[in-house]
Motif scaffolding. Structure first.
Motif, PDB file in Angstrom:
ATOM      1  N   THR A   1      -3.833   2.429   8.949  1.00  8.66           N
ATOM      2  CA  THR A   1      -4.352   3.532   8.954  1.00  8.66           C
ATOM      3  C   THR A   1      -3.119   4.658   9.220  1.00  8.66           C
ATOM      4  N   GLY A   2      -2.210   4.470  10.032  1.00 12.09           N
ATOM      5  CA  GLY A   2      -0.958   5.132  10.435  1.00 12.09           C
ATOM      6  C   GLY A   2      -0.027   5.485   9.102  1.00 12.09           C
ATOM      7  N   SER A   3       0.060   4.356   8.480  1.00 14.36           N
ATOM      8  CA  SER A   3       0.925   4.699   7.285  1.00 14.36           C
ATOM      9  C   SER A   3       0.188   5.583   6.192  1.00 14.36           C
TER      10      SER A   3
ATOM     11  N   PHE B   1       0.785  -1.150  -0.192  1.00 15.75           N
ATOM     12  CA  PHE B   1       0.040   0.101   0.013  1.00 15.75           C
ATOM     13  C   PHE B   1       0.950   1.162  -0.049  1.00 15.75           C
ATOM     14  N   VAL B   2       1.928   1.323   0.688  1.00 13.30           N
ATOM     15  CA  VAL B   2       2.807   2.317   0.919  1.00 13.30           C
ATOM     16  C   VAL B   2       3.445   2.593  -0.304  1.00 13.30           C
ATOM     17  N   TRP B   3       4.078   1.506  -1.014  1.00 11.45           N
ATOM     18  CA  TRP B   3       4.635   1.914  -2.367  1.00 11.45           C
ATOM     19  C   TRP B   3       3.710   2.236  -3.256  1.00 11.45           C
TER      20      TRP B   3
ATOM     21  N   ALA C   1      -4.272   1.536  -7.606  1.00 12.98           N
ATOM     22  CA  ALA C   1      -3.497   0.068  -6.991  1.00 12.98           C
ATOM     23  C   ALA C   1      -3.393   0.387  -5.297  1.00 12.98           C
ATOM     24  N   ALA C   2      -3.166   1.765  -4.870  1.00  9.83           N
ATOM     25  CA  ALA C   2      -3.087   1.928  -3.294  1.00  9.83           C
ATOM     26  C   ALA C   2      -4.689   1.866  -2.844  1.00  9.83           C
ATOM     27  N   VAL C   3      -5.528   2.346  -3.778  1.00  7.87           N
ATOM     28  CA  VAL C   3      -7.053   2.273  -3.211  1.00  7.87           C
ATOM     29  C   VAL C   3      -7.465   0.981  -3.189  1.00  7.87           C
ATOM     30  N   ALA C   4      -6.931  -0.186  -4.069  1.00  8.01           N
ATOM     31  CA  ALA C   4      -7.255  -1.559  -4.153  1.00  8.01           C
ATOM     32  C   ALA C   4      -6.760  -2.016  -2.806  1.00  8.01           C
TER      33      ALA C   4
ATOM     34  N   PHE D   1      -5.747  -0.832   0.055  1.00  6.90           N
ATOM     35  CA  PHE D   1      -6.175  -0.404   1.141  1.00  6.90           C
ATOM     36  C   PHE D   1      -7.866  -0.881   1.233  1.00  6.90           C
ATOM     37  N   ALA D   2      -8.445  -1.033   0.203  1.00  6.88           N
ATOM     38  CA  ALA D   2      -9.676  -1.771   0.336  1.00  6.88           C
ATOM     39  C   ALA D   2      -9.711  -3.325   0.722  1.00  6.88           C
ATOM     40  N   VAL D   3      -8.843  -4.198   0.106  1.00  5.82           N
ATOM     41  CA  VAL D   3      -8.593  -5.442   0.373  1.00  5.82           C
ATOM     42  C   VAL D   3      -8.323  -5.799   1.911  1.00  5.82           C
ATOM     43  N   ALA D   4      -7.172  -4.564   2.372  1.00  5.38           N
ATOM     44  CA  ALA D   4      -6.761  -4.565   3.713  1.00  5.38           C
ATOM     45  C   ALA D   4      -8.095  -4.275   4.850  1.00  5.38           C
ATOM     46  N   ILE D   5      -8.725  -3.678   4.451  1.00  6.86           N
ATOM     47  CA  ILE D   5      -9.978  -3.392   5.378  1.00  6.86           C
ATOM     48  C   ILE D   5     -10.971  -4.558   5.240  1.00  6.86           C
ATOM     49  N   TYR D   6     -11.168  -5.032   4.149  1.00  8.04           N
ATOM     50  CA  TYR D   6     -12.030  -6.193   4.192  1.00  8.04           C
ATOM     51  C   TYR D   6     -11.646  -7.340   5.027  1.00  8.04           C
ATOM     52  N   THR D   7     -10.234  -7.668   4.827  1.00  7.53           N
ATOM     53  CA  THR D   7      -9.587  -8.651   5.836  1.00  7.53           C
ATOM     54  C   THR D   7      -9.838  -8.208   7.226  1.00  7.53           C
TER      55      THR D   7
END
Length: 197
Positions: free
Chosen positions: A89-91, A31-33, A48-51, A53-59
């Motif tokens: 969220t911090g990153s 996500f950071v990259w 790609a960052a949005v995707a 983030f969305a996958v991480a939040i879904y997990t």
């Protein structure tokens, strides 16, 4: 599965909810990259960052649902899950501030509260684990929506989205501070009860 088997499953670190939590942590560098890969806020890597983030939040939602429905709640999960959330969220907050899209004071207020409460949880862990409260879950939800609105590259096409994102972020700051005070009170009560016993 018997209740005894469920209890054994719930006591191991290597269960599905915990693996999803670790996956969320592993997604953070990607996500950071992605977020830093584009010079602009509306390039392809931004999507790609949005995707990511969305996958991480879904997990995050998925691991909680599975843990509760299958009796797989563990002390590791109670600690690792909020840490994974804070890393993500911090990153996002730090990078949005580095990119000049979010005021630094917002990032500082939220991160001081987040990592301060995490440290507090570790300080009182000998007396018991402080689970996520309803207010904490609301805080995570509002922060997530606010960050998502900031990272989605649509503001250049719909300027009003920037205004919406700002006010949702202000709501996130307010809920973050309020729930932080609640956790401090909980920790003090837990410590007092532990010392009495």
């Amino acid at each position: 599965m018997t209740s005894t088997d469920a209890g054994r499953a719930g006591s191991t670190v290597w269960n599905l909810p915990n693996i999803l939590t670790m996956l969320r942590i592993a997604l953070v560098p990607f996500f950071v990259w992605f977020l830093l890969a584009d010079a602009s806020s509306h390039g392809p890597w931004r999507w790609a960052a949005v995707a990511a983030f969305a996958v991480a939040i879904y997990t995050d939602k998925l691991d909680g649902d599975i843990a509760r429905s299958r009796g797989l709640v563990t002390n590791f999960g109670k600690i690792a899950d909020p840490i994974a959330d804070k890393l993500l969220t911090g990153s996002a907050l730090v990078l949005l501030s580095v990119l000049g899209e979010l005021p630094w004071w917002v990032t500082v207020v939220i991160l001081v509260r987040e990592w301060g409460i995490t440290a507090l949880r570790f300080l009182v862990i000998r007396y018991g684990v402080i689970p996520a409260s309803r207010g904490g879950k609301l805080k995570t939800a509002v922060q997530t929506v606010a960050i998502f609105l900031y990272i989605v590259p649509l503001a250049s096409f719909a300027p009003w989205l920037g205004v919406v994102a700002f006010w949702v972020m202000m709501a996130a700051v307010a809920v973050t501070v309020w729930t932080g005070v609640e956790y401090v009170v909980q920790a003090l009560r837990l410590r007092a009860a532990g010392r009495r016993s």
